[in-house]
Design a protein around this motif. Structure first.
Motif, PDB file in Angstrom:
ATOM      1  N   VAL A 283       1.929  -7.653  -7.895  1.00  0.00           N
ATOM      2  CA  VAL A 283       1.586  -6.568  -8.812  1.00  0.00           C
ATOM      3  C   VAL A 283       2.160  -6.971 -10.168  1.00  0.00           C
ATOM      4  O   VAL A 283       3.381  -7.082 -10.325  1.00  0.00           O
ATOM      5  CB  VAL A 283       2.171  -5.225  -8.349  1.00  0.00           C
ATOM      6  N   PRO A 284       1.296  -7.264 -11.157  1.00  0.00           N
ATOM      7  CA  PRO A 284       1.783  -7.803 -12.418  1.00  0.00           C
ATOM      8  C   PRO A 284       2.571  -6.762 -13.219  1.00  0.00           C
ATOM      9  O   PRO A 284       2.313  -5.580 -13.085  1.00  0.00           O
ATOM     10  CB  PRO A 284       0.495  -8.199 -13.146  1.00  0.00           C
ATOM     11  N   LEU A 346      -2.108  -9.026   0.830  1.00  0.00           N
ATOM     12  CA  LEU A 346      -0.711  -8.589   0.868  1.00  0.00           C
ATOM     13  C   LEU A 346      -0.199  -8.616  -0.560  1.00  0.00           C
ATOM     14  O   LEU A 346      -0.182  -9.664  -1.203  1.00  0.00           O
ATOM     15  CB  LEU A 346       0.141  -9.505   1.759  1.00  0.00           C
ATOM     16  N   LEU A 347       0.159  -7.444  -1.081  1.00  0.00           N
ATOM     17  CA  LEU A 347       0.646  -7.326  -2.457  1.00  0.00           C
ATOM     18  C   LEU A 347       2.160  -7.161  -2.471  1.00  0.00           C
ATOM     19  O   LEU A 347       2.726  -6.396  -1.664  1.00  0.00           O
ATOM     20  CB  LEU A 347       0.027  -6.122  -3.158  1.00  0.00           C
ATOM     21  N   VAL A 348       2.820  -7.871  -3.387  1.00  0.00           N
ATOM     22  CA  VAL A 348       4.266  -7.735  -3.563  1.00  0.00           C
ATOM     23  C   VAL A 348       4.520  -7.102  -4.925  1.00  0.00           C
ATOM     24  O   VAL A 348       4.080  -7.630  -5.951  1.00  0.00           O
ATOM     25  CB  VAL A 348       4.983  -9.093  -3.478  1.00  0.00           C
ATOM     26  N   ARG A 376       4.369  -4.826  -0.037  1.00  0.00           N
ATOM     27  CA  ARG A 376       5.765  -5.244   0.075  1.00  0.00           C
ATOM     28  C   ARG A 376       6.495  -4.895  -1.221  1.00  0.00           C
ATOM     29  O   ARG A 376       5.987  -5.136  -2.311  1.00  0.00           O
ATOM     30  CB  ARG A 376       5.869  -6.753   0.325  1.00  0.00           C
ATOM     31  N   SER A 377       7.693  -4.348  -1.083  1.00  0.00           N
ATOM     32  CA  SER A 377       8.545  -4.059  -2.231  1.00  0.00           C
ATOM     33  C   SER A 377       9.648  -5.108  -2.279  1.00  0.00           C
ATOM     34  O   SER A 377      10.362  -5.312  -1.290  1.00  0.00           O
ATOM     35  CB  SER A 377       9.170  -2.661  -2.108  1.00  0.00           C
ATOM     36  N   ALA A 378       9.792  -5.779  -3.420  1.00  0.00           N
ATOM     37  CA  ALA A 378      10.751  -6.877  -3.545  1.00  0.00           C
ATOM     38  C   ALA A 378      12.195  -6.409  -3.631  1.00  0.00           C
ATOM     39  O   ALA A 378      13.107  -7.228  -3.737  1.00  0.00           O
ATOM     40  CB  ALA A 378      10.421  -7.720  -4.770  1.00  0.00           C
ATOM     41  N   CYS A 379      12.422  -5.105  -3.583  1.00  0.00           N
ATOM     42  CA  CYS A 379      13.778  -4.595  -3.514  1.00  0.00           C
ATOM     43  C   CYS A 379      13.843  -3.509  -2.440  1.00  0.00           C
ATOM     44  O   CYS A 379      12.812  -3.043  -1.961  1.00  0.00           O
ATOM     45  CB  CYS A 379      14.241  -4.067  -4.872  1.00  0.00           C
ATOM     46  N   GLU A 446       6.691  -2.845   3.838  1.00  0.00           N
ATOM     47  CA  GLU A 446       8.076  -3.234   4.087  1.00  0.00           C
ATOM     48  C   GLU A 446       8.804  -3.414   2.764  1.00  0.00           C
ATOM     49  O   GLU A 446       8.185  -3.660   1.725  1.00  0.00           O
ATOM     50  CB  GLU A 446       8.156  -4.510   4.916  1.00  0.00           C
ATOM     51  N   PHE A 447      10.131  -3.219   2.831  1.00  0.00           N
ATOM     52  CA  PHE A 447      11.004  -3.374   1.675  1.00  0.00           C
ATOM     53  C   PHE A 447      11.959  -4.538   1.927  1.00  0.00           C
ATOM     54  O   PHE A 447      12.378  -4.769   3.064  1.00  0.00           O
ATOM     55  CB  PHE A 447      11.844  -2.106   1.460  1.00  0.00           C
TER      56      PHE A 447
END
Length: 473
Positions: A283-284, A346-348, A376-379, A446-447
């Protein structure tokens, strides 16, 4: 949020500060300001609204009007700054980054001592004036800065331009934000972002430690107060709002994000099968490097299923009206149909806060033919609104998608089990993730874990502030 940049040189410093401050534009969208000191003219100051035009266009004409061998500039998401102060310590310009949570109590204390403030619209007092008043109540800048930082509940990094043509820089008491010093052939600079001065020909000199205070002239740096031992630098710097080319405490932001994505994918591999993913995308803008690291580790192709159109609307939150902001956000998303139609994506993202724009993004992808969207959440899950820094859009706890979901699942009782909801291995953690998936049409969610995030940063966990995820100070 916000950031500052200052320079003191044997030659003119205004142009460097103009460019260096502009390089902090990603940190704020409300006010920009500059101040300079010239031996003949004295202190000069100018402030402009930058909500609908970038810093550079508002301050270009300053280059022919402002002069001096020492100058400071700031980007602010809160009050106009820098301010000019006249006090027993001398005349000076001051700008700050951070937040003052106990401002009403401090205002009352100053007024009770016979002081006064200039009121802004709505009778609000400029936070920089509060800091200045606390500093001015003591007999020296060092004593005053230390006193101000002790009294402030929140965070305050301070940059002062004196009427002697020197800079005084003070990192906040627990080092939640960076203050970095660069060196060039005829002087020095102070900056939030390290890349800002490297582009101007400065090299790394050093970072200030927590609560450290220095005075800087064109000839050198004098330490006025030593650094404290305790540090709580904001971990969100690396995962979200720090600029990719910057380095904090020796850790580059872009490298950390790629490493974080790889660690995330490795942890995910124990639960999810990557053979059902056609493309991994970010996600930019800040989610992209996390996604690149994730894709490299899981061996799924990286792709950009949509592109943000930013030449004319660089920031989706620029319009004042929220409905208009949402409309601009939608206008910015341009699909790449070949990477969306019939594909399992799959988006991060760098984080999931309210989830409003993310929901619209997923709906956008499905409307263009996506077969499935995994998120996906990077945190880790954000469970607490930050009380130490002033982000662009301050968030109360119940605006957070995690908090709202917990309340829907279990009511007030659920707030007693926040750690369980954060953990994907617990029944509560699984229930929260499923509820958000159902609400936003995610195929899975997921986180990143707190352990994975701190491993990616590579700094001792005790030196990181992770309050928004753990609630621990």
């Amino acid at each position: 949020m916000g950031g500052f940049f200052g320079s003191v040189k044997k030659s003119g410093a205004v142009f460097d500060v103009f460019l260096g401050t502009d390089y902090h534009s990603h940190l704020g969208t409300k006010r920009g300001g500059m101040a300079a000191y010239d031996k003949v003219i004295g202190l000069q100051r100018e402030i402009h609204n930058i909500e609908n035009a970038p810093f550079r266009t508002k301050f270009e004409r300053i280059l022919s009007q402002m002069s001096g061998n020492a100058a400071i500039g700031c980007i602010s998401d809160t009050d106009p700054q820098p301010l000019l102060m006249v006090s027993r310590l001398g005349t000076y310009a001051i700008c700050t980054t951070g937040i003052i949570n106990n401002a009403p109590a401090l205002i009352k204390k100053v007024l009770g001592g016979g002081g006064y403030f200039d009121a802004m619209t709505g009778s609000k007092v400029n936070s920089n004036e509060i800091v200045g008043a606390l500093i001015n109540s003591k007999n020296s800048f060092v004593e005053g800065i230390r006193y101000a930082q002790e009294q402030i509940e929140g965070t305050a990094s301070i940059l002062i331009l004196t009427d002697r043509g020197t800079l005084i820089a003070a990192r906040d008491r627990l080092g939640r934000l960076p203050v970095q010093i660069g060196k060039c052939g005829d002087g020095y600079c102070v900056s939030f972002e390290s890349f800002a001065y490297k582009k101007l020909g400065y090299t790394d000199e050093r970072e200030l430690g927590p609560a450290e205070i220095v005075e800087i002239s064109a000839d050198g740096i004098t330490q006025l107060a030593p650094a404290g031992e305790k540090m709580r630098i904001c971990a969100f710097l690396w995962s979200y709002y720090g600029y990719p080319t910057s380095t904090y405490e020796g850790i580059n932001v872009e490298m950390m994000r790629c490493k974080n994505g790889a660690i995330f994918a490795e942890n995910d591999s124990h639960t999810y099968g990557f053979d059902e993913i056609d493309y991994v995308g970010g996600v930019p803008d800040s989610g992209t490097p996390h996604a690149i690291g994730y894709a490299n580790a899981c061996k799924a192709p990286f792709a950009r299923p949509y592109i943000k159109y930013t030449p004319t609307w660089a920031r989706s939150f620029m319009p004042v009206n929220q409905e208009d902001r949402n409309k601009i956000a939608k206008m910015k998303l341009i699909p790449v149909h070949e990477f969306i139609e019939g594909k399992r994506l799959l988006l991060v993202d760098d984080s999931i806060v309210r989830g409003t724009q993310l929901k619209e993004t997923v709906e956008f992808l499905y409307s263009h033919g996506a077969k499935a969207v995994h998120m996906r959440s990077a945190c880790p899950p954000i469970m607490y609104g930050c009380k130490y820094l002033n982000f662009s859009r301050s968030t109360s706890d119940m605006e957070l998608i995690t908090r709202r979901t917990i309340m829907e699942l279990e009511g007030e009782e659920g707030l007693k089990h926040m750690a369980e909801y954060s953990d994907s291995k617990t029944e509560r953690g699984k229930a929260m993730r499923k509820a958000i998936c159902d609400k936003f049409q995610f195929e899975s969610l997921e986180f990143q874990s707190i352990e994975g995030l701190t491993e990616a940063i590579g700094i001792e966990p005790c030196k990181l502030c992770t309050y928004c995820w753990t609630g621990k100070e």
